[in-house]
Design a protein around this motif. Structure first.
Motif, PDB file in Angstrom:
ATOM      1  N   GLN A 286       0.851  -1.186   0.000  1.00  0.00           N
ATOM      2  CA  GLN A 286       0.000   0.000   0.000  1.00  0.00           C
ATOM      3  C   GLN A 286       0.890   1.240   0.000  1.00  0.00           C
ATOM      4  O   GLN A 286       1.589   1.515   0.979  1.00  0.00           O
ATOM      5  N   TYR A 287       0.864   1.980  -1.101  1.00  0.00           N
ATOM      6  CA  TYR A 287       1.736   3.139  -1.294  1.00  0.00           C
ATOM      7  C   TYR A 287       0.884   4.405  -1.244  1.00  0.00           C
ATOM      8  O   TYR A 287      -0.097   4.540  -1.984  1.00  0.00           O
ATOM      9  N   LEU A 288       1.270   5.324  -0.371  1.00  0.00           N
ATOM     10  CA  LEU A 288       0.483   6.515  -0.107  1.00  0.00           C
ATOM     11  C   LEU A 288       1.335   7.752  -0.306  1.00  0.00           C
ATOM     12  O   LEU A 288       2.483   7.812   0.154  1.00  0.00           O
ATOM     13  N   PHE A 289       0.766   8.746  -0.978  1.00  0.00           N
ATOM     14  CA  PHE A 289       1.499   9.971  -1.302  1.00  0.00           C
ATOM     15  C   PHE A 289       0.608  11.170  -0.974  1.00  0.00           C
ATOM     16  O   PHE A 289      -0.562  11.203  -1.356  1.00  0.00           O
ATOM     17  N   VAL A 290       1.184  12.131  -0.291  1.00  0.00           N
ATOM     18  CA  VAL A 290       0.465  13.358   0.058  1.00  0.00           C
ATOM     19  C   VAL A 290       1.222  14.529  -0.545  1.00  0.00           C
ATOM     20  O   VAL A 290       2.379  14.781  -0.184  1.00  0.00           O
ATOM     21  N   ASN A 291       0.592  15.206  -1.493  1.00  0.00           N
ATOM     22  CA  ASN A 291       1.236  16.321  -2.208  1.00  0.00           C
ATOM     23  C   ASN A 291       2.573  15.900  -2.801  1.00  0.00           C
ATOM     24  O   ASN A 291       3.568  16.635  -2.739  1.00  0.00           O
ATOM     25  N   GLY A 292       2.609  14.679  -3.359  1.00  0.00           N
ATOM     26  CA  GLY A 292       3.815  14.174  -3.995  1.00  0.00           C
ATOM     27  C   GLY A 292       4.846  13.613  -3.043  1.00  0.00           C
ATOM     28  O   GLY A 292       5.920  13.197  -3.482  1.00  0.00           O
ATOM     29  N   ARG A 293       4.543  13.562  -1.750  1.00  0.00           N
ATOM     30  CA  ARG A 293       5.509  13.084  -0.749  1.00  0.00           C
ATOM     31  C   ARG A 293       5.122  11.664  -0.312  1.00  0.00           C
ATOM     32  O   ARG A 293       4.003  11.451   0.173  1.00  0.00           O
ATOM     33  N   PRO A 294       6.004  10.675  -0.456  1.00  0.00           N
ATOM     34  CA  PRO A 294       5.698   9.326   0.051  1.00  0.00           C
ATOM     35  C   PRO A 294       5.613   9.345   1.571  1.00  0.00           C
ATOM     36  O   PRO A 294       6.517   9.837   2.251  1.00  0.00           O
ATOM     37  N   VAL A 295       4.524   8.821   2.119  1.00  0.00           N
ATOM     38  CA  VAL A 295       4.333   8.833   3.571  1.00  0.00           C
ATOM     39  C   VAL A 295       3.785   7.488   4.014  1.00  0.00           C
ATOM     40  O   VAL A 295       3.277   6.692   3.217  1.00  0.00           O
ATOM     41  N   ARG A 296       3.909   7.238   5.314  1.00  0.00           N
ATOM     42  CA  ARG A 296       3.249   6.107   5.968  1.00  0.00           C
ATOM     43  C   ARG A 296       2.318   6.702   7.007  1.00  0.00           C
ATOM     44  O   ARG A 296       2.763   7.287   7.993  1.00  0.00           O
ATOM     45  N   ASP A 297       1.015   6.610   6.764  1.00  0.00           N
ATOM     46  CA  ASP A 297       0.059   7.263   7.636  1.00  0.00           C
ATOM     47  C   ASP A 297      -0.985   6.247   8.094  1.00  0.00           C
ATOM     48  O   ASP A 297      -1.639   5.598   7.280  1.00  0.00           O
ATOM     49  N   LYS A 298      -1.149   6.113   9.417  1.00  0.00           N
ATOM     50  CA  LYS A 298      -2.092   5.137   9.953  1.00  0.00           C
ATOM     51  C   LYS A 298      -3.522   5.462   9.554  1.00  0.00           C
ATOM     52  O   LYS A 298      -4.341   4.560   9.350  1.00  0.00           O
ATOM     53  N   LEU A 299      -3.828   6.737   9.475  1.00  0.00           N
ATOM     54  CA  LEU A 299      -5.179   7.139   9.095  1.00  0.00           C
ATOM     55  C   LEU A 299      -5.530   6.606   7.712  1.00  0.00           C
ATOM     56  O   LEU A 299      -6.613   6.027   7.501  1.00  0.00           O
ATOM     57  N   ILE A 300      -4.625   6.790   6.753  1.00  0.00           N
ATOM     58  CA  ILE A 300      -4.896   6.358   5.387  1.00  0.00           C
ATOM     59  C   ILE A 300      -4.897   4.830   5.299  1.00  0.00           C
ATOM     60  O   ILE A 300      -5.739   4.232   4.616  1.00  0.00           O
ATOM     61  N   LEU A 301      -3.984   4.175   6.003  1.00  0.00           N
ATOM     62  CA  LEU A 301      -3.963   2.716   6.000  1.00  0.00           C
ATOM     63  C   LEU A 301      -5.261   2.159   6.576  1.00  0.00           C
ATOM     64  O   LEU A 301      -5.807   1.175   6.073  1.00  0.00           O
ATOM     65  N   GLY A 302      -5.777   2.796   7.636  1.00  0.00           N
ATOM     66  CA  GLY A 302      -7.046   2.362   8.217  1.00  0.00           C
ATOM     67  C   GLY A 302      -8.198   2.557   7.257  1.00  0.00           C
ATOM     68  O   GLY A 302      -9.120   1.734   7.193  1.00  0.00           O
ATOM     69  N   ALA A 303      -8.166   3.647   6.490  1.00  0.00           N
ATOM     70  CA  ALA A 303      -9.220   3.894   5.504  1.00  0.00           C
ATOM     71  C   ALA A 303      -9.197   2.840   4.402  1.00  0.00           C
ATOM     72  O   ALA A 303     -10.254   2.370   3.950  1.00  0.00           O
ATOM     73  N   VAL A 304      -8.015   2.457   3.961  1.00  0.00           N
ATOM     74  CA  VAL A 304      -7.900   1.419   2.928  1.00  0.00           C
ATOM     75  C   VAL A 304      -8.455   0.101   3.449  1.00  0.00           C
ATOM     76  O   VAL A 304      -9.202  -0.612   2.764  1.00  0.00           O
ATOM     77  N   ARG A 305      -8.114  -0.213   4.679  1.00  0.00           N
ATOM     78  CA  ARG A 305      -8.607  -1.466   5.257  1.00  0.00           C
ATOM     79  C   ARG A 305     -10.127  -1.460   5.379  1.00  0.00           C
ATOM     80  O   ARG A 305     -10.783  -2.463   5.124  1.00  0.00           O
ATOM     81  N   ALA A 306     -10.694  -0.313   5.760  1.00  0.00           N
ATOM     82  CA  ALA A 306     -12.149  -0.221   5.884  1.00  0.00           C
ATOM     83  C   ALA A 306     -12.833  -0.366   4.535  1.00  0.00           C
ATOM     84  O   ALA A 306     -13.888  -1.009   4.422  1.00  0.00           O
TER      85      ALA A 306
END
Length: 603
Positions: free
Chosen positions: A252-272
């Motif tokens: 699961q690859y997440l980018f915010v404004n072009g910046r690669p990040v690891r964010d629990k909020l976004i990971l939780g949203a993907v899981r949901a």
């Protein structure tokens, strides 16, 4: 011991402990600098897992003589035009990377700006800066880092093997390459064969091309485009169909404004968003890009800038869940195991090719002598009594169907039911192939979607406790639960405060039956503290609904009439997410006529 001001070199080494964790950290900072400089091509070379040497060359704007001299000083940067840290539009902004690297390694920089007559070079060893000298370079910047951590030998003991460090560098470059498909990347080194990702157009098609080059052809073939926008926040990207999963969340690859990040909020949203599609032990493969105004996100919350904090986290999470669910529902028919060729590849020819010099006269079946009276013997053998030995019993397929199905049914997505085999699988015919349906898995999804629709329309039925159950928790946990009391009530769980450090449970969801309220609340509180969501309760309700759907569905082993089979196919066509049951198994497999012809050598 009196308080004293630390020397500059010690300060830089302390700062390097936060910024330069391993060779991959150096590569990340330097490649981000190249991207911020407007580079269209970046070449990365490593040796010894980055421990012995790291070389990064770009064709960006470069630096002038004065900028180069200042660039290796702490907190000197060209990326902040004012002091506002809430409007950051670049990947780097602190000005710590180059001095931190120079404090623990041998750093060499050669750069040329368009306004300069020639290039300039500068070196830093153990924090000691040299004079700026003339050099030769056509355009952009070349940065050389060698003998990493030679100035802090203790840090070398914490590095892993060269192969492991090289793989960490590869992962960093992969993430940055996914974020910027318009930039060409080349990664080379002693540990690997050179790999090049050519620049692609900055569009959805170009992004998918880059993602397919990095994540593989499986992702490209099963990718579903997702997009949602609200209140200035845009979520877009690609998510793999549920038929492509991983054993962990590393895909699961997440980018915010072009910046690669690891964010629990976004990971939780993907899981949901994938909760209805995948088993608990499987994880989806996604690449999501969140774009929002710089003042709505704080990137200055982690030394390596791998985490961010959103001003309106609830909006971002809701958009991600909506975008993923909408995309998966839109491409629901692709979620079955019929898009990646796995079904066809499972078939194998039932014969081995004969050698080119095969002589049939040497076959064991070749008659060694004439067979007199063969015609009479053959006639006797083919008579009806002689065929009794070949009787294998009644066929397992229901062949009561008419010889030619109606044309309108053949044009339907799941075709016309033709037969049922092993009292479990329905075989249907389409214009260009055939479909095998697992009748239990298909009906299970249909019943589950009906239950979900009923819950959404009529609400979750509640049961009022005769005596409210008092659950004691710490005060911070109680506040978290009470803040989400309205959301919990929508799932049938009614709670209210019962003094400091206690919660009174007055109603629970009827679907859960007799439940342990204390255990449920603690589970909810732990999940909210980590993911900021009430997913455990929702998951429990959906799990009960899924169990009810499983037990209320057509079972395997039941013989269906032709009308029932066609009715089931038509319901599948009208049901969202019908490509998979709620346990993550496919409900049908589609075989194209062209693929079947290939199996038999007709093509």
């Amino acid at each position: 011991m009196p308080v004293r001001q630390l020397p500059e070199q010690v300060v830089n080494r302390i700062a390097a402990g936060e910024v330069v964790e391993r060779p991959a950290s150096v590569v990340k900072e330097l490649v981000e600098n190249a991207i911020d400089a407007g580079a269209s091509r970046i070449d990365i070379f490593t040796d010894g897992g980055g421990r012995r040497r790291i070389g990064i060359t770009d064709d960006g704007s470069g630096m002038t003589h004065a900028d180069l001299a200042l660039s290796v000083d702490r907190h000197a940067t060209s990326k902040l035009d004012d002091e506002d840290l809430l409007r950051i539009r670049t990947l780097g902004f602190r000005g710590e990377a180059l001095p931190s690297i120079g404090a623990v390694a041998r750093l060499g920089i050669t750069t040329r700006h368009a306004s300069e007559p020639h290039a300039w070079s500068l070196s830093v060893e153990g924090g000691e800066k040299s004079q700026v000298m003339p050099a030769a370079l056509g355009q952009g910047t070349r940065v050389e880092v060698s003998d990493l951590f030679y100035a802090t030998p203790a840090r070398l003991k914490f590095l892993k093997t060269d192969r492991t460090e090289a793989e960490a560098i590869r992962e960093v470059v992969r993430r940055l390459a996914m974020a910027r498909p318009d930039v060409a990347f080349t990664l080379a080194g002693e540990e690997r064969a050179p790999v090049t990702w050519a620049a692609a157009l900055p569009s959805a098609a170009g992004r998918l091309t880059r993602l397919g080059d990095i994540l593989g052809a499986d992702f490209r073939s099963s990718a579903i485009e997702v997009r949602a926008e609200r209140e200035g926040v845009l979520v877009e990207g690609f998510a793999a169909a549920p038929s492509l999963t991983r054993a962990n969340a590393l895909g699961q690859y997440l980018f915010v404004n072009g910046r690669p990040v690891r964010d629990k909020l976004i990971l939780g949203a993907v899981r949901a968003a994938y909760a209805d599609y995948l088993p608990r032990d499987r994880h989806p493969v996604v690449a999501l890009f969140v774009t929002l105004p710089p003042q709505e996100v704080d990137a200055n919350v982690h030394p390596a800038k791998t985490e961010v904090r959103f001003r309106n986290a609830g909006l971002v999470r809701a958009l991600i869940v909506h975008a993923l669910k909408e995309g998966l529902a839109r491409e629901g028919k692709r979620t079955a195991a019929n898009t990646d060729g796995a079904a066809i590849s499972a078939f194998r020819p039932a014969f081995a090719p004969r050698p080119g010099n095969w002589d049939w006269r040497r076959s064991p079946s070749f008659p060694v002598s004439p067979m007199p009276g063969f015609e009479g013997a053959a006639a006797q053998a083919f008579a009806e009594p002689g065929q009794a030995a070949f009787d294998v019993g009644a066929p397992t397929a229901d062949v009561r169907f008419e010889s030619t199905p109606s044309a309108d049914l053949l044009d339907r997505p799941l075709g016309a039911a033709r037969t049922q085999i092993h009292e479990t699988y329905i075989v249907s015919q389409t214009r260009d192939g055939l479909i095998v349906v697992d009748q239990h898995a298909a009906h299970e999804r249909i019943v589950y979607e009906r239950l979900k629709a009923s819950l959404a329309k009529n609400g979750v039925q509640r049961q009022i406790l005769l005596i409210p159950e008092i659950v004691e928790l710490d005060e911070a946990t109680v506040e978290q639960l009470l803040d989400r009391a309205e959301e919990l009530a929508s799932f049938g769980l009614a709670i209210e405060s019962f003094g400091p450090g206690a919660v009174a449970v007055r109603e629970t969801p009827s679907l859960l039956g007799k439940t342990n309220a204390a255990g449920l609340l603690r589970d909810l509180a732990e999940h909210m503290a980590e993911w900021d969501e009430a997913l455990p309760l929702e998951r429990r309700l959906m799990h009960v609904a899924a169990t009810m759907a499983c037990h209320g569905s057509v079972r395997a082993g039941r013989i269906l009439k032709p009308e029932e089979m066609n009715a089931l196919l038509r319901e599948m066509e009208d049901t969202p997410n019908s490509g998979q049951c709620n346990h993550g198994r496919p409900t049908y497999v589609e075989l194209k006529l062209s693929d079947i012809e290939k199996l038999f050598g007709r093509r």
